[in-house]
Write a protein that holds these residues in place. Structure first.
Motif, mmCIF file in Angstrom:
data_model
loop_
_atom_site.group_PDB
_atom_site.id
_atom_site.type_symbol
_atom_site.label_atom_id
_atom_site.label_comp_id
_atom_site.label_asym_id
_atom_site.label_seq_id
_atom_site.Cartn_x
_atom_site.Cartn_y
_atom_site.Cartn_z
ATOM 1 N N GLY A 14 0.784 -1.223 0.000
ATOM 2 C CA GLY A 14 0.000 0.000 0.000
ATOM 3 C C GLY A 14 0.819 1.277 0.000
ATOM 4 N N LEU A 15 2.125 1.165 -0.285
ATOM 5 C CA LEU A 15 3.024 2.324 -0.265
ATOM 6 C C LEU A 15 3.648 2.526 -1.636
ATOM 7 N N LEU A 16 4.166 3.717 -1.888
ATOM 8 C CA LEU A 16 4.855 3.993 -3.138
ATOM 9 C C LEU A 16 6.034 3.034 -3.292
ATOM 10 N N SER A 17 6.111 2.364 -4.415
ATOM 11 C CA SER A 17 7.188 1.409 -4.662
ATOM 12 C C SER A 17 8.543 2.111 -4.681
ATOM 13 N N GLY A 18 9.525 1.524 -4.029
ATOM 14 C CA GLY A 18 10.870 2.093 -3.995
ATOM 15 C C GLY A 18 11.497 2.209 -5.368
ATOM 16 N N VAL A 19 11.119 1.332 -6.279
ATOM 17 C CA VAL A 19 11.685 1.391 -7.626
ATOM 18 C C VAL A 19 11.298 2.690 -8.334
ATOM 19 N N VAL A 20 10.172 3.281 -7.972
ATOM 20 C CA VAL A 20 9.732 4.531 -8.583
ATOM 21 C C VAL A 20 10.691 5.658 -8.223
ATOM 22 N N THR A 21 10.988 5.819 -6.951
ATOM 23 C CA THR A 21 11.886 6.901 -6.548
ATOM 24 C C THR A 21 13.322 6.618 -6.991
ATOM 25 N N TYR A 22 13.716 5.346 -7.034
ATOM 26 C CA TYR A 22 15.055 5.013 -7.542
ATOM 27 C C TYR A 22 15.163 5.426 -9.010
ATOM 28 N N ALA A 23 14.141 5.122 -9.801
ATOM 29 C CA ALA A 23 14.154 5.499 -11.214
ATOM 30 C C ALA A 23 14.203 7.016 -11.372
ATOM 31 N N MET A 24 13.465 7.726 -10.539
ATOM 32 C CA MET A 24 13.504 9.192 -10.587
ATOM 33 C C MET A 24 14.915 9.703 -10.342
ATOM 34 N N VAL A 25 15.565 9.156 -9.323
ATOM 35 C CA VAL A 25 16.918 9.591 -8.976
ATOM 36 C C VAL A 25 17.882 9.306 -10.127
ATOM 37 N N ASP A 26 17.862 8.104 -10.673
ATOM 38 C CA ASP A 26 18.785 7.743 -11.751
ATOM 39 C C ASP A 26 18.541 8.616 -12.983
ATOM 40 N N TYR A 27 17.296 8.813 -13.328
ATOM 41 C CA TYR A 27 16.951 9.642 -14.492
ATOM 42 C C TYR A 27 17.383 11.092 -14.274
ATOM 43 N N CYS A 28 17.137 11.618 -13.092
ATOM 44 C CA CYS A 28 17.474 13.018 -12.803
ATOM 45 C C CYS A 28 18.990 13.203 -12.730
ATOM 46 N N MET A 29 19.709 12.261 -12.137
ATOM 47 C CA MET A 29 21.168 12.354 -12.106
ATOM 48 C C MET A 29 21.733 12.313 -13.521
ATOM 49 N N GLY A 30 21.248 11.386 -14.323
ATOM 50 C CA GLY A 30 21.720 11.290 -15.704
ATOM 51 C C GLY A 30 21.439 12.563 -16.482
ATOM 52 N N SER A 31 20.261 13.135 -16.301
ATOM 53 C CA SER A 31 19.894 14.377 -16.978
ATOM 54 C C SER A 31 20.785 15.537 -16.540
ATOM 55 N N THR A 32 21.049 15.600 -15.244
ATOM 56 C CA THR A 32 21.899 16.664 -14.693
ATOM 57 C C THR A 32 23.293 16.601 -15.298
ATOM 58 N N LEU A 33 23.843 15.392 -15.409
ATOM 59 C CA LEU A 33 25.190 15.241 -15.961
ATOM 60 C C LEU A 33 25.193 15.392 -17.477
ATOM 61 N N TRP A 34 24.163 14.899 -18.143
ATOM 62 C CA TRP A 34 24.110 14.898 -19.613
ATOM 63 C C TRP A 34 24.327 16.302 -20.180
ATOM 64 N N VAL A 35 23.740 17.312 -19.551
ATOM 65 C CA VAL A 35 23.884 18.677 -20.072
ATOM 66 C C VAL A 35 25.291 19.225 -19.858
ATOM 67 N N GLN A 36 26.109 18.529 -19.099
ATOM 68 C CA GLN A 36 27.496 18.945 -18.860
ATOM 69 C C GLN A 36 28.477 18.228 -19.783
ATOM 70 N N THR A 37 27.973 17.403 -20.704
ATOM 71 C CA THR A 37 28.853 16.634 -21.580
ATOM 72 C C THR A 37 28.943 17.265 -22.963
ATOM 73 N N THR A 38 29.958 16.852 -23.688
ATOM 74 C CA THR A 38 30.118 17.272 -25.085
ATOM 75 C C THR A 38 29.478 16.218 -25.981
ATOM 76 N N LYS A 39 29.394 16.515 -27.276
ATOM 77 C CA LYS A 39 28.805 15.553 -28.212
ATOM 78 C C LYS A 39 29.650 14.289 -28.342
ATOM 79 N N ASP A 40 30.900 14.328 -27.916
ATOM 80 C CA ASP A 40 31.782 13.164 -28.008
ATOM 81 C C ASP A 40 31.860 12.362 -26.710
ATOM 82 N N GLU A 41 31.082 12.740 -25.698
ATOM 83 C CA GLU A 41 31.106 12.037 -24.419
ATOM 84 C C GLU A 41 29.798 11.281 -24.191
ATOM 85 N N ARG A 42 29.919 10.173 -23.518
ATOM 86 C CA ARG A 42 28.774 9.380 -23.090
ATOM 87 C C ARG A 42 28.902 9.176 -21.590
ATOM 88 N N ILE A 43 27.784 8.794 -20.941
ATOM 89 C CA ILE A 43 27.797 8.584 -19.493
ATOM 90 C C ILE A 43 27.110 7.275 -19.152
#
Length: 133
Positions: free
Chosen positions: A24-53
């Motif tokens: 009956g509670l919010l699944s932990g996988v939901v907030t984990y996915a939010m964190v991973d997606y948001c971290m990736g997005s935060t870093l992605w804008v700091q990369t060049t076209k030749d970098e991957r993360i």
């Protein structure tokens, strides 16, 4: 999952019945996915076209939960060098309650052309960013 990308450091989600676990509670996988997606997005804008993360690790602390309303994840880039980055995130309920804290590390590496990749990927073009994922 219903993640809404607000800006590179902010992701929102409205809790829906299908995101509630058997207890009956919010699944932990939901907030984990939010964190991973948001971290990736935060870093992605700091990369060049030749970098991957890629995620190396995320340590997550579940402090509270929620069963309805909107939740928001915000990420801060603490350190980035040529090959690694470290970030921290918080997930809060719309009422301000802290639900999750997390720290994550990501690797930064050169883009490689892989067999079987699309012409867009081989040309080094980034995929179109959509506000909802």
């Amino acid at each position: 999952m219903g993640l809404h990308w607000e800006d590179p450091q902010t992701v929102r989600l409205t809790i829906r019945p299908e995101l509630i676990n058997g207890g009956g509670l919010l699944s932990g996988v939901v907030t984990y996915a939010m964190v991973d997606y948001c971290m990736g997005s935060t870093l992605w804008v700091q990369t060049t076209k030749d970098e991957r993360i890629a995620t190396i690790s995320i340590s997550i602390n579940y402090i509270q939960t929620a069963t309805e309303g909107e939740i928001v994840c915000r990420t801060t880039l603490d350190r980035r060098n040529r090959t690694n980055a470290v970030m921290r995130s918080e997930v809060r309920h719309e009422d301000g309650r802290l639900l999750v804290t997390a720290i994550g590390s990501y690797t930064i590496f050169p883009r490689r052309t892989l067999k079987g990749t699309s012409s867009r990927a081989q040309a080094g073009q980034r995929p179109a960013t959509t506000p909802d994922s």
